[in-house]
Scaffold this motif. Sequence first.
Motif: not given
Length: 1198
Positions: A322-347
């Motif tokens: 599961r962690q290796k899949l997250i390393a390939q696509d951060y969206k596989v981590s629900y908490s990371l994708a949700k917490a950083c969604k606005s920051d990813l768009r902002k920067f």
Amino acid sequence: MADCRRVPLLLRLLCIFLFELHVLGENDPIPKFIPKGEAKVPAAVALGGAAGNPAAAERSLGAAASPPRRRSAGWKLSEEPLCRDDLVRLCPKHTWNNNLAVLECLQDRKEETEIAAECNHLLWNYKLNLTTDPKFDSVAVEVCKTTISEIKECAAEELGKGYLVSCLVEHRGNITDYQCNQYITKMTTIIFSDFRLICGFLGKCHDDINALHCGSISTREKDIHSQGEVIACLEKGLIREEEGQPGAHHIKDDCKKAIMRVAELSSDDFHLDRYLYLACRDDRERFCENTLAGEGRVYKCLFNHKFEEAMSEKCREALTTRQKLIAQDYKVSYSLAKACKSDLRKFHCNVDTSLPRAREARLSFLLLCLESAVHRGRVVSGECQGEMMDYRRMLMEDFSLSPEIVLNCRTEIETHCSGLHRKGRTLHCLMRVGRGDVGSIEPNCQKALQVLIQEADPGADYRIDRALNEACESVIQTACKHIRSGDPMILSCLMEHLYTEKMVEDCEHRLLELQYFIARDWKLDPILYKKCQGDATRLCHTRGWNDTSDIMPPGAIFSCLYRHAYRSVEQGRRLISDAPGTAQQGLTLSRDCKVEVHRILHQRALDVKLDPELQRRCMTDLGKWCNDRTEPGQELDCLQDHLEDLALDCRDVVGNLTELESEDIQIEALLMRACEPIIQTYCHEVADNQIDTGDLMACLVQNKHQKEMNEKCAVGVTHFQLIQIKDFRFSYKFKTACKEDVLKLCPNIKKKVDVVICLSTTVRNDTLQDVKEHRVSVKCRKQLRVEEVEMSEDIRLDPELYESCRPDITKLCQNVAPGNAQIIECLKDKKEKLTPRCHQKVFKLQEVEMVDPELDYQLMRVCKHMIKRFCTEADGKNVLQCLKQNKNSETMDPKCKQMITKRQITQNTDYRLNPVLRKACKADIPKFCSSVLNKATADTELEGQVISCLKLKYADQRLSSDCEDQIRVILQESALDYRLDPQLQIHCSREISTLCAEEAAAQEQTGQVEECLKINLLKIKQEECKKEVLNMLKESKADIFVDPVLHTACALDIKHHCAAIPPGKGRHMSCLMEALQDKRVRLQPECKKRLQDRIDMWSFAAKVASAEGLSDLAMQVMTSPSKNYILTVIAAGVALLFLMGLFCGRITKRVTQELKDSLLLPAQTSPLTDKDCVSLRERDRCCRPGPEAWVLDCRVTP
């Protein structure tokens, strides 16, 4: 979004679920949907549940083919006979009235628990029909009306195609309506229990499933539990391909997208990852019992306990996947994708979101992008930073999550790091290999490690590196407890305590392994990056923080920064002023950046491997010269010791670093720790200065022999002094003061010793020639004096002298410690035993020291306080003369007095070692002592022969006044201490040891040894010694001051009877002799006795010492006490002879009358023979040649 990957099956499942709960009185779902399901599902699939059981297959087929029977409203799975036994056995009774609860209970059973094939098939058809009905968009609109209106993306979806529910699934984290949220969640759980229920997945991955042998699509070969394993198998195949493992199968792009989409959609609830859920069910109960499901919380909890001993291996494997899949696509981590969604768009970190596996989707890109924003001072939400922290720690804990590491470091892992997988141990092992501590590393592996360190960025927070955190916890609690946990300064604090008592070995290793990679990318030190990013952009042309290109070599940016921190480009040295408006202001660093550059240099000097440029250029030389010197700090010392032997590139970088150390010795952190006591006591003022400019090292050198100085500090300071002599640039203060003078007067000279000699010679020549303007500048002359004094402290600082005397040192001074000029003093004391080459060098050194006593380190050290007491106003070159004049003062320190005596003994061995005497007697020495000079050579000492010669002429009163004054002083000094008379000591050593042993042992320097020799003159057998004693007696007749015993006895009489008579030239002695003969004068008994003894000695001396010529005879008469009587007798004799000659005529020569007559005749005409002329010549006649023969033409000589 308009395709099957949007999982329209969720829509259908949701609609069925709503239909069951709310539409009462309708037909039962099973009879309604099974026919449609049978029409859509192949027979093989429909019969899968009954594989191997003909009776069951027949019943299943008949059930699927027969018309559905009508059931009452509210039909329940619990009422079906096919599942009744399994339901009673596995599910609590309170769940029987809820079809979905029964479904969840049966599909989430433990693996070892089997259910009947007929029930399994019934459940499969039930779930399949729930996901294949297109009527549920309208139901979703009714149940989630409020939610749809709030989510604009879902409101815009076209109805009737199943896209609406897919959109709701993607935004389920934003659903606030309880009923809508429950429907979506329950339907998602059902769908992810079987890959065949996911729309499009089966078609896209059919070939890859078979190619990877992940199992047949037929249910007869796989039960319900194995369906999660099929997806897990595909995920592992995807990972193997990404890691470049041998034999990895290439999965089609559509299937890759489908796999990642499944992983993404199952990211919020671990129940949706069926393989992981079943593998980690017990571990979830063990470690995360109180963790609520949803929003990825269970995943994170299990990740945090991944390396616990109690964690099952199967669960750990599933978590790693599961962690290796997250390393390939951060969206596989629900908490990371949700917490950083606005920051990813902002920067602008997710530019290309249409490609799930594009570069922008990788976890590494996300981390680098957001970390760059943080380091640039931008505001990233705390929630996002917390998630980033978790995943950065995850990357540091498990190397296998980085495909580049697995791909490029496989050999290193197998060779050096097998079996160290947990808690970041393998990664640190690879770092150790990268440092060169163990084996060697391939460039690609080194680069992959460097990139991983940048992605994880442990420099910003040490807690990211779990191995480091655990190893250094005790050190942090003791040495760095004043710093807030997680602060970047923790790493700096640990570096400050490296190699101290507080540091533990494991922490030391982990810290150096990490710092090795941080040192190769200046951005990885967050404090340095924050303070210097503007300067680096302006001066070193850096790129963004998240740039991982390898255009710049490792450490190049930091090298650029410290070059500008310490010196300007044009002048090759540090700019003095940072004031705005200076011509070179654009080439200097800001003050804050300079401070950080100094901090980094101080820390990295602890280990040569922390300097990338040094290690890269000097790797060969380190192996060649420094294999046996691997202790902290020794490698750089070794390179400096072998500076002349290094390759050109290595020599340049070592020279540059040494030049920096000369300006700021605090770079040598180990030396500073060793010298802490001496710094605190004597050098704290210069140590507190932010800019050193060489003052601290100068202070340490000056106080190198204080009692607070310990051995380590003394060795370190001496080593730096020895390095400085290799190149004048290594002495910052000397370089700064004399650089222009060196370029003008001593071009092409590099060694500091040669430069000092060159400049000193120039200064001396200008001084001797009394030039109006010295060629060497004032500031350089001042610093030159400091360098000369420092070089006199240790013979090793004078390479020429040291090499010339190395065999003598080994033979004669092997137990003498270097420093404090002790070896030089030893060589001086044993000068007569030295080899000719060494003897010559030591003599030259003494000659220089006598001209300039400040260069006599031992004299200046021993007599330091006496110089302050007696010679504060004396010029430096007259210090020894001043000390000699105050030698017999009551307040004179005994040790200093002894040292002065040694220097006097040295001076009296050769007039060239007494510059005052040499100047005063410049005309007298060649006039009176040429015979001595002619016998001597430039390389040999004269052993006091010239001074002895001058002493005799002093007794004869034939010296010039200046020379006479100097000889008088020498006579007075040597009369008190026989050791100051080299000739006496050489010739009378045996007599002194036999006749005057007691007086010699007393060493009172009161002239008792000389007095003993005089008294025992009759007992002296050796002629040379007797002659020296007689010379002493002769000298004492010329001046009473050179006879200390007589002078002491007659001091009162001289004061009373001879006060009006000026001293010198024997006047006081004549006065006392006349007083002795005058019966009216009463002398002191002791004086009278001593005078009478001296008369007896002189009388005896006159008898045994014959005059060597008329001058000696005349001098004996003139210096005799009976001078007047002798002169009267001589005068009477001369007068008597005159009278006798006057009255008696000449008796010896009479001329006959006949001869006189012949002289009056003309010249004879007869020729004379040669014989006649010869005979005539013998009779005082003269012959001259005539025309034909000799003729007589002479007269009688008067």
